[in-house]
Motif scaffolding. Sequence first.
Motif, PDB file in Angstrom:
ATOM      1  N   SER A  95      -3.059   0.364  -3.751  1.00  6.91           N
ATOM      2  CA  SER A  95      -2.708  -0.960  -3.255  1.00  6.91           C
ATOM      3  C   SER A  95      -2.305  -1.794  -4.466  1.00  6.91           C
TER       4      SER A  95
ATOM      5  N   VAL B  93      -7.054   3.312  -3.767  1.00  6.47           N
ATOM      6  CA  VAL B  93      -7.847   3.329  -2.538  1.00  6.47           C
ATOM      7  C   VAL B  93      -8.751   4.554  -2.594  1.00  6.47           C
TER       8      VAL B  93
ATOM      9  N   ASN C 172       1.136   5.557  -0.420  1.00 11.93           N
ATOM     10  CA  ASN C 172       0.553   6.886  -0.523  1.00 11.93           C
ATOM     11  C   ASN C 172       1.601   7.771  -1.190  1.00 11.93           C
TER      12      ASN C 172
ATOM     13  N   VAL D  66     -10.658   5.874  -0.223  1.00  7.16           N
ATOM     14  CA  VAL D  66     -10.776   6.666   0.999  1.00  7.16           C
ATOM     15  C   VAL D  66      -9.729   7.771   0.968  1.00  7.16           C
ATOM     16  N   LYS D  67     -10.138   8.994   1.238  1.00 11.03           N
ATOM     17  CA  LYS D  67      -9.206  10.127   1.289  1.00 11.03           C
ATOM     18  C   LYS D  67      -8.406  10.062   2.582  1.00 11.03           C
ATOM     19  N   GLU D  68      -7.096  10.229   2.460  1.00 11.14           N
ATOM     20  CA  GLU D  68      -6.219  10.220   3.625  1.00 11.14           C
ATOM     21  C   GLU D  68      -6.117  11.627   4.205  1.00 11.14           C
ATOM     22  N   GLU D  69      -6.101  11.721   5.535  1.00  8.70           N
ATOM     23  CA  GLU D  69      -5.938  13.017   6.198  1.00  8.70           C
ATOM     24  C   GLU D  69      -4.615  13.666   5.817  1.00  8.70           C
ATOM     25  N   MET D  70      -3.584  12.836   5.595  1.00  5.01           N
ATOM     26  CA  MET D  70      -2.267  13.379   5.272  1.00  5.01           C
ATOM     27  C   MET D  70      -2.179  13.838   3.821  1.00  5.01           C
TER      28      MET D  70
ATOM     29  N   THR E 248      -3.592   7.241  -2.590  1.00  2.00           N
ATOM     30  CA  THR E 248      -3.180   5.940  -2.078  1.00  2.00           C
ATOM     31  C   THR E 248      -3.563   4.830  -3.047  1.00  2.00           C
TER      32      THR E 248
ATOM     33  N   THR F  13       0.865  -1.173   0.000  1.00  3.53           N
ATOM     34  CA  THR F  13       0.000   0.000   0.000  1.00  3.53           C
ATOM     35  C   THR F  13       0.902   1.224   0.000  1.00  3.53           C
TER      36      THR F  13
END
Length: 105
Positions: free
Chosen positions: A56, A44, A9, A46-50, A54, A7
Amino acid sequence: MYIYNVTINIQESVHEQWLDWMKTEHIPDMLKTGKFTKALMTRVMVKEEMGGITYSVQYTAPDKESLEGYYQEHAKDLRSRGKVFEGKMVAFRTELEVITEQESN
């Protein structure tokens, strides 16, 4: 059967360059090791806070010996080839053992 899941980012500033490298160089080089039978790359959703984007990447190995062979014979070299993206990506790796695989009729 085993799945070697990576995975990643990647920062948006190098996203297109990295994606092209993954599709045209890195994934083909992973498959050329002879340790994996196929690769599946997914985004992926889902949005990452950072921030960043992303992905996989799942590499299928027929057995544990193939996966161990990859680590011993190829991992260090293949991982080092991504140094151009160092500091612009975060990656973590997971080994998965396939217990059952089913398909719809």
